[in-house]
Design an enzyme around this catalytic site. Structure first.
Site, PDB file in Angstrom:
ATOM      1  N   LYS A 125      -5.647  -5.243   4.194  1.00 11.56           N
ATOM      2  CA  LYS A 125      -6.499  -4.063   4.015  1.00 11.56           C
ATOM      3  C   LYS A 125      -7.417  -4.242   2.799  1.00 11.56           C
ATOM      4  CE  LYS A 125      -6.037   0.649   2.341  1.00 11.56           C
ATOM      5  NZ  LYS A 125      -5.174   1.809   2.218  1.00 11.56           N
ATOM      6  N   ASP A 132      -0.562  -0.728  -4.747  1.00 13.18           N
ATOM      7  CA  ASP A 132      -1.853  -0.172  -5.191  1.00 13.18           C
ATOM      8  C   ASP A 132      -1.724   1.203  -5.836  1.00 13.18           C
ATOM      9  OD1 ASP A 132      -1.244   1.212  -2.824  1.00 13.18           O
ATOM     10  OD2 ASP A 132      -3.347   1.411  -2.265  1.00 13.18           O
ATOM     11  N   ASN A 133      -0.694   1.953  -5.443  1.00 18.93           N
ATOM     12  CA  ASN A 133      -0.458   3.294  -6.015  1.00 18.93           C
ATOM     13  C   ASN A 133       0.927   3.747  -5.574  1.00 18.93           C
ATOM     14  OD1 ASN A 133      -2.787   3.936  -3.580  1.00 18.93           O
ATOM     15  ND2 ASN A 133      -0.794   4.924  -3.361  1.00 18.93           N
ATOM     16  N   ASP A 138       0.844  -1.196   0.000  1.00 21.44           N
ATOM     17  CA  ASP A 138       0.000   0.000   0.000  1.00 21.44           C
ATOM     18  C   ASP A 138       0.881   1.249   0.000  1.00 21.44           C
ATOM     19  OD1 ASP A 138      -1.938   1.900   0.264  1.00 21.44           O
ATOM     20  OD2 ASP A 138      -2.872   1.043   2.057  1.00 21.44           O
ATOM     21  N   ASP A 139       0.852   2.001  -1.079  1.00 17.78           N
ATOM     22  CA  ASP A 139       1.616   3.244  -1.212  1.00 17.78           C
ATOM     23  C   ASP A 139       3.125   3.005  -1.345  1.00 17.78           C
ATOM     24  OD1 ASP A 139      -0.882   4.278  -0.758  1.00 17.78           O
ATOM     25  OD2 ASP A 139      -0.352   5.488   0.987  1.00 17.78           O
ATOM     26  N   SER A 164      -8.047   2.034   5.465  1.00 12.88           N
ATOM     27  CA  SER A 164      -6.677   2.463   5.747  1.00 12.88           C
ATOM     28  C   SER A 164      -6.414   2.580   7.249  1.00 12.88           C
ATOM     29  CB  SER A 164      -6.397   3.807   5.082  1.00 12.88           C
ATOM     30  OG  SER A 164      -6.555   3.702   3.700  1.00 12.88           O
ATOM     31  N   HIS A 197     -10.633  -2.195   1.889  1.00 14.81           N
ATOM     32  CA  HIS A 197     -10.925  -0.848   1.370  1.00 14.81           C
ATOM     33  C   HIS A 197     -11.863  -0.806   0.169  1.00 14.81           C
ATOM     34  CE1 HIS A 197      -9.175   3.488   1.631  1.00 14.81           C
ATOM     35  NE2 HIS A 197     -10.436   3.388   2.014  1.00 14.81           N
ATOM     36  N   HIS A 255       1.599   2.330   3.945  1.00 15.35           N
ATOM     37  CA  HIS A 255       0.672   3.444   4.209  1.00 15.35           C
ATOM     38  C   HIS A 255       0.947   3.949   5.626  1.00 15.35           C
ATOM     39  CE1 HIS A 255      -3.127   5.567   4.775  1.00 15.35           C
ATOM     40  NE2 HIS A 255      -3.400   5.413   3.497  1.00 15.35           N
ATOM     41  N   ARG A 303      -7.920  -0.788  -5.935  1.00 12.34           N
ATOM     42  CA  ARG A 303      -8.287  -2.142  -5.476  1.00 12.34           C
ATOM     43  C   ARG A 303      -9.505  -2.684  -6.209  1.00 12.34           C
ATOM     44  NH1 ARG A 303      -5.514  -2.575  -0.269  1.00 12.34           N
ATOM     45  NH2 ARG A 303      -3.951  -0.955  -0.566  1.00 12.34           N
ATOM     46  N   CYS A 329      -6.092   4.379  -3.214  1.00  9.73           N
ATOM     47  CA  CYS A 329      -6.413   3.018  -2.762  1.00  9.73           C
ATOM     48  C   CYS A 329      -7.696   2.412  -3.322  1.00  9.73           C
ATOM     49  CB  CYS A 329      -6.509   2.991  -1.236  1.00  9.73           C
ATOM     50  SG  CYS A 329      -4.964   3.352  -0.414  1.00  9.73           S
ATOM     51  N   LYS A 382       1.688   9.251  -5.243  1.00 12.12           N
ATOM     52  CA  LYS A 382       0.294   8.933  -4.921  1.00 12.12           C
ATOM     53  C   LYS A 382      -0.646  10.110  -5.218  1.00 12.12           C
ATOM     54  CE  LYS A 382      -2.574   7.769  -0.905  1.00 12.12           C
ATOM     55  NZ  LYS A 382      -2.591   7.119   0.409  1.00 12.12           N
TER      56      LYS A 382
HETATM   57 MG    MG Z   1      -2.659   3.157  -1.302  1.00 11.05          MG
END
Ligand code: MG
Length: 451
Positions: free
Chosen positions: A131, A269-270, A34-35, A156, A133, A217, A78, A74, A290
């Site tokens: 996670k 994810d990003n 994540d991130d 998150s 989301h 994240h 996803r 996010c 991001k």
């Molecule tokens: Mg993210």
């Protein structure tokens, strides 16, 4: 007589086993950070974050250097991974609020076919650890969207803002909160242990494991074993623990003799959350991070692994997307790709197994419901640019600004004046895309009314 029966039964057993083994589709494991930024792994050039397990995974498998998420934040990212569709098609994106919150009423629509739902029809055991989301209300949670089992946090890890009325961050098992607030320093360890337990329990049937990590994240947490260890500081500690997790899972697959029957994909994810300064990652040579539709927001550090199938130590510069994981997985499982809707994912098997061409020729970059940029081959045209965070206004470009990403991955040199023919070609793609696009009612909009 008895001996004949025994021999016949033995023969039948061996025939059945042989057929069973031949027919068993591969296991699929998706490890999703994540991130995490494009420049945050050793094998993607980070000088101080140590990622020996991901480096080994790349050495035994394939590094994909032009692999994209479908959104720079996010929730829509996803949704795209789960459905193989641009978030604009499922309604899982919004121009007003970019992700779901603990007070959101919306979530992934029931009408969407998730990768887990599709694989389940082929007899896969399915589980999600981490996670989610895509909606925290019961109907939106993983176990109501194709997963047999869920262990993780529904959104998150910074979404416990008291003044907004958020509850303490819940850790859930299936539909039940089992810990609140979730004790975050051991989340990575616990997701890993749960995933390995599930793999062991389901070793005799095909399985789909989706492990969307909570980190890196913010807020950042690492377990005692990793805290204060990385030369890169806390962010490095966190990424190095994720790397450890990857190593544990691959080793479990080797120990269970499942390595040659399992496709594992690691990606994010990003891009990195640059406004968090040292608590955010880096996109390396890519521009921005991001929230942005510059390359740093959506191009992800990606590694694919399947010993015996994916050539060891290979590097692919072909275009790929997280949406392609949907289509590729269904093809591997011999499940029909849904024909009653537009699927944006393509089959990446030729790229992964034969170093062949990619069916993917284009990438669409959305921010919320707004088409910002389009990549076609090596060219990328930005129709609109906008700073990821802060008060910057969107700037519409007419003609679009144009970059050659193979020559200029950092998007520094606008070539629009020199290549009007490329812009014309990309604008044709945009026109075609808009004609066939029937945007779904935004699920994320519904949460606005709840605030
Ligand atoms: Mg993210």
């Amino acid at each position: 007589m008895r001996q004949t029966i025994t021999l016949t039964l033995l023969f039948a057993f061996f025939v059945t086993s042989a057929v069973g083994a031949a027919e068993r589709p591969p296991n699929i494991v998706v490890l999703f950070a994540d991130d995490l930024g494009y420049g945050d792994l050793g094998c993607f050039g980070n000088p101080t974050i140590r990622t020996p397990e991901l480096d080994r995974m790349a050495a035994e498998g394939m590094k994909l250097t032009q692999f994209y998420s479908a959104a720079p934040v996010c929730t829509p990212s996803r949704a795209a991974l789960m459905t193989g569709r641009l978030p604009i098609r499922s309604g899982m994106c919004s121009d007003k609020r970019r992700v779901l919150f603990p007070n959101s009423a919306g979530g992934i629509p029931e009408s969407e076919v998730t990768i887990a739902e599709a694989l389940k029809t082929a007899g896969y055991a399915t589980a999600c650890f981490g996670k989610w989301h895509l909606g925290h209300l019961p109907q939106y949670l993983p176990t109501n969207n194709g997963f047999n089992y869920y262990f993780g946090v529904p959104y998150s890890n910074d979404m416990h803002v008291v003044r907004r009325g958020d509850p303490p961050l819940p850790l859930m098992r299936n539909l039940k909160t089992i810990e609140a607030p979730a004790f975050q320093p051991t989340l990575t360890k616990r997701y890993t242990a749960e995933a390995i337990k599930f793999i062991k329990e389901h070793r005799d049937e095909p399985f789909f494991v989706y492990l969307p990590h909570t980190f890196p994240h913010i807020p950042l947490f690492a377990s005692d074993e990793f805290l204060d260890k990385s030369p890169r500081g806390l962010y490095g500690d966190v990424v190095e623990e994720l790397d450890w997790s990857v190593g544990e899972i691959l080793q479990a697959l080797r120990d269970l003799k499942l390595a040659d029957q399992t496709l594992v994909i690691f990606t994010s994810d990003n891009g990195p959350w640059l406004t968090k300064k040292n608590e955010g990652g880096t996109a390396g040579l890519l521009r921005d991070g991001k929230g942005s539709t510059w390359e740093g927001g959506m191009r992800e550090p990606t590694v694919a692994w399947w010993p015996g199938q994916i050539p060891a130590g290979s590097v692919s510069q072909k275009l790929g997307s997280t949406m392609d994981i949907f289509t590729t997985s269904l093809k591997l499982a011999r499940v029909d790709v849904p024909a009653d809707r537009i699927i944006d994912g393509v089959d990446l098997r030729p790229v992964l197994f034969d170093s062949g061409p990619s069916e993917r020729k284009s990438v669409f970059y959305y921010r919320g419901q707004t088409l910002m940029a389009v990549r076609h081959g090596p060219w990328k045209a930005h129709l609109i640019t906008r700073p990821a965070y802060g008060r910057g206004k969107p700037v519409t470009h007419d003609p679009p600004v144009l970059y050659h990403l193979d020559h200029d991955p950092s998007e520094r040199f606008d070539l629009s004046a020199d290549h009007p023919e490329v812009i014309a070609e990309i604008m044709q793609l945009v026109k075609k895309h808009r004609t066939e696009l029937k945007p779904a009612a935004s699920q994320l909009e519904t949460m606005i009314s709840t605030q």
